[in-house]
Scaffold this motif. Structure first.
Motif, mmCIF file in Angstrom:
data_model
loop_
_atom_site.group_PDB
_atom_site.id
_atom_site.type_symbol
_atom_site.label_atom_id
_atom_site.label_comp_id
_atom_site.label_asym_id
_atom_site.label_seq_id
_atom_site.Cartn_x
_atom_site.Cartn_y
_atom_site.Cartn_z
ATOM 1 N N ARG A 7 0.878 -1.170 0.000
ATOM 2 C CA ARG A 7 0.000 0.000 0.000
ATOM 3 C C ARG A 7 0.919 1.223 0.000
ATOM 4 O O ARG A 7 2.002 1.189 0.575
ATOM 5 N N PHE A 8 0.449 2.313 -0.599
ATOM 6 C CA PHE A 8 1.275 3.516 -0.677
ATOM 7 C C PHE A 8 0.532 4.700 -0.078
ATOM 8 O O PHE A 8 -0.665 4.883 -0.321
ATOM 9 N N GLY A 9 1.265 5.484 0.708
ATOM 10 C CA GLY A 9 0.668 6.652 1.329
ATOM 11 C C GLY A 9 1.571 7.862 1.186
ATOM 12 O O GLY A 9 2.745 7.739 0.798
ATOM 13 N N VAL A 10 1.023 9.032 1.483
ATOM 14 C CA VAL A 10 1.820 10.259 1.450
ATOM 15 C C VAL A 10 1.715 10.970 2.804
ATOM 16 O O VAL A 10 0.690 10.887 3.483
ATOM 17 N N TRP A 11 2.810 11.630 3.159
ATOM 18 C CA TRP A 11 2.800 12.499 4.341
ATOM 19 C C TRP A 11 2.174 13.833 3.922
ATOM 20 O O TRP A 11 2.640 14.452 2.959
ATOM 21 N N ALA A 12 1.158 14.281 4.639
ATOM 22 C CA ALA A 12 0.658 15.642 4.394
ATOM 23 C C ALA A 12 1.770 16.627 4.750
ATOM 24 O O ALA A 12 2.624 16.340 5.595
ATOM 25 N N GLU A 41 -5.651 15.019 -4.733
ATOM 26 C CA GLU A 41 -4.923 14.491 -5.892
ATOM 27 C C GLU A 41 -4.333 13.107 -5.580
ATOM 28 O O GLU A 41 -4.379 12.204 -6.424
ATOM 29 N N ALA A 42 -3.788 12.950 -4.380
ATOM 30 C CA ALA A 42 -3.229 11.639 -4.000
ATOM 31 C C ALA A 42 -4.299 10.567 -4.123
ATOM 32 O O ALA A 42 -4.053 9.479 -4.641
ATOM 33 N N GLU A 43 -5.493 10.904 -3.680
ATOM 34 C CA GLU A 43 -6.588 9.923 -3.773
ATOM 35 C C GLU A 43 -6.896 9.593 -5.236
ATOM 36 O O GLU A 43 -7.039 8.425 -5.604
ATOM 37 N N ARG A 44 -6.949 10.629 -6.071
ATOM 38 C CA ARG A 44 -7.227 10.390 -7.507
ATOM 39 C C ARG A 44 -6.146 9.525 -8.152
ATOM 40 O O ARG A 44 -6.394 8.730 -9.026
ATOM 41 N N TYR A 47 -3.307 6.592 -4.381
ATOM 42 C CA TYR A 47 -2.648 6.367 -3.071
ATOM 43 C C TYR A 47 -3.683 5.859 -2.070
ATOM 44 O O TYR A 47 -4.861 6.224 -2.134
ATOM 45 N N ASP A 48 -3.195 5.036 -1.153
ATOM 46 C CA ASP A 48 -4.090 4.356 -0.212
ATOM 47 C C ASP A 48 -4.255 5.081 1.111
ATOM 48 O O ASP A 48 -5.232 4.846 1.828
ATOM 49 N N SER A 49 -3.269 5.912 1.491
ATOM 50 C CA SER A 49 -3.264 6.497 2.839
ATOM 51 C C SER A 49 -2.659 7.889 2.835
ATOM 52 O O SER A 49 -1.810 8.193 1.988
ATOM 53 N N VAL A 50 -3.083 8.676 3.800
ATOM 54 C CA VAL A 50 -2.370 9.933 4.069
ATOM 55 C C VAL A 50 -2.088 9.982 5.568
ATOM 56 O O VAL A 50 -2.928 9.609 6.390
ATOM 57 N N GLY A 321 8.807 -7.631 4.970
ATOM 58 C CA GLY A 321 7.575 -7.555 5.758
ATOM 59 C C GLY A 321 6.869 -6.209 5.747
ATOM 60 O O GLY A 321 5.842 -6.038 6.395
ATOM 61 N N ILE A 322 7.409 -5.228 5.005
ATOM 62 C CA ILE A 322 6.746 -3.915 4.962
ATOM 63 C C ILE A 322 5.529 -3.976 4.046
ATOM 64 O O ILE A 322 5.596 -4.471 2.922
ATOM 65 N N GLU A 323 4.433 -3.420 4.555
ATOM 66 C CA GLU A 323 3.194 -3.424 3.773
ATOM 67 C C GLU A 323 2.857 -2.017 3.275
ATOM 68 O O GLU A 323 2.436 -1.821 2.145
ATOM 69 N N LEU A 324 3.029 -1.042 4.160
ATOM 70 C CA LEU A 324 2.632 0.332 3.813
ATOM 71 C C LEU A 324 3.869 1.220 3.666
ATOM 72 O O LEU A 324 4.711 1.275 4.573
ATOM 73 N N PHE A 325 3.973 1.904 2.549
ATOM 74 C CA PHE A 325 5.092 2.814 2.295
ATOM 75 C C PHE A 325 4.562 4.242 2.403
ATOM 76 O O PHE A 325 3.743 4.669 1.580
#
Ligand SMILES: Cc1cc2nc3c(=O)[nH]c(=O)nc-3n(C[C@H](O)[C@H](O)[C@H](O)COP(=O)(O)O)c2cc1C
Length: 356
Positions: A7-12, A41-44, A47-50, A321-325
């Motif tokens: 899963r991929f996320g961004v830091w606000a 935009e990340a959602e569009r 990206y899975d998480s913020v 073992g990392i799932e979320l980046f």
């Protein structure tokens, strides 16, 4: 070991750019308007998480703007439809029943997409100047442990009584309960021994600061070997990292050198920040070991290179073992787009290849 789906996320950008604050290409901007556009935009982009970090005052310089995490998260919950919203929380700032109520409300607004990231503080003035006081490192963790015990029970919709050193809760019940799942997800950030034990006992996901693969693998092995309460599912792992992905390794290295040069301009600010750091915060001892740009380990995770190089390194972290980046970029919006278009499909292709 089965490889977790990435899963991929961004830091606000709650306190401006992550690598260097004085960047002509990316003027300082921690505003709601910018963050709102960035998360939409990340959602569009898929990206899975913020992750919305929590700082009441700007940790680099109290004169700089700072986005407020919980009110912004509530607004993001209303504006988005799919992305997971993770708001950080420092226990000393909110009584647990108040915070549990707020979390439950954002869980409702988001329709089951909310999570908290429990962090136990390092920036002394944030708590000291408020008159709250800055307890010693392990005492902060002991306080956080009681605090999350109360919050967790309330989030589950349980009638809660608790008698601890810090909190005395008598038959407290929050309604409405969570109609979407048992409760919002609980992430924990922190690297010290009490942080590791806390995540094993109370967390759903451990957020690890960006660092080389072998160090991350060692940390995962340490925490995975600890016994966990039977009521909790298996622990999952997230990694913070600053990404520079370009067409070639050379171009990526050039941009890294450019960001190092820009970051050097922040040296006076960093010195000021350093003076405010709790010297016992293990996280900063780890950061001192590898030159890097970006916060929370940044480029120390090595996600710098061509699209293929970065995708391969991500796949290697998945094997560990990392799932979320949870990612940072600079320039943020442009590089967030490139990553979504060029790197994420390559990671999925590598995963399909490895699975076949
Ligand atoms: C992914 C991640 C996110 C974090 N977010 C915040 C935050 O929003 N606010 C904050 O004050 N500290 C944040 N921290 C820092 C924690 O407060 C930090 O880990 C702690 O002060 C140091 O604990 P340690 O000694 O266990 O490493 C974060 C840490 C991680 C790993």
């Amino acid at each position: 070991m089965s490889i977790p789906l990435a899963r991929f996320g961004v830091w606000a950008l709650v306190h401006g750019s992550r690598a260097a604050l004085q960047d002509p290409e990316e003027p300082y901007d921690a505003s709601w308007t910018r963050n709102k556009a960035l998360v939409l935009e990340a959602e569009r982009l898929g990206y899975d998480s913020v992750l919305v970090a929590q700082h009441t005052i700007n940790p680099h310089d109290p004169n700089l703007d700072q986005l407020e995490a919980w009110t912004a998260s509530a607004a993001l919950a209303a504006l988005t439809e799919r992305i997971e919203i993770i708001a950080a929380i420092k226990p000393y700032l909110y009584h647990p029943v108040v915070l549990a109520k707020m979390a439950q409300q954002i869980e409702h607004i988001s329709q089951g997409r909310f999570a908290i990231n429990l962090v136990n503080a390092w920036n002394r003035p944030e708590l000291e100047r408020a008159g709250i006081g800055f307890a010693e490192h392990d005492a902060r963790y002991a306080y956080g442990r009681e605090w999350i015990t109360v919050v967790e029970a309330l989030l589950r919709g349980e009638r809660t009584s608790f008698n601890g050193e810090h909190f005395h809760i008598d038959d407290y019940l929050l309604r409405p309960a969570d109609p979407f799942r048992a409760r919002p997800r609980i992430y924990v950030g922190g690297e010290s021994e009490p942080a590791r034990q806390l995540v094993a006992d109370k967390g759903d996901v451990w957020f690890i600061n960006g660092q080389p693969l072998e160090d991350v693998a060692r940390l995962i092995a340490d925490v995975s070997a600890r016994t966990r309460p039977a009521s909790l599912a298996g622990l999952r792992f997230g990694l913070s990292a600053f990404v520079i992905a370009r067409e070639s390794d050379e171009e990526a290295q050039q941009h890294l050198a450019h960001l190092f040069a820009l970051a050097a301009k922040d040296a006076p600010l960093r010195a000021q920040q350093k003076a405010n750091i709790d010297p016992k915060a293990v996280m900063f001892q780890t950061f001192a070991q590898t030159p890097r740009v970006g916060s929370n380990g940044g480029t120390a995770a090595g996600l710098v290179g061509s699209y293929d190089t970065v995708a391969r390194r991500i796949a290697a972290f998945q094997h560990a073992g990392i799932e979320l980046f949870m990612l940072q970029f600079q320039p943020f919006e442009a590089d967030m787009r490139t990553f979504a278009e060029q790197v994420i499909p390559r990671v999925h292709a590598l995963n399909a290849l490895n699975a076949g």
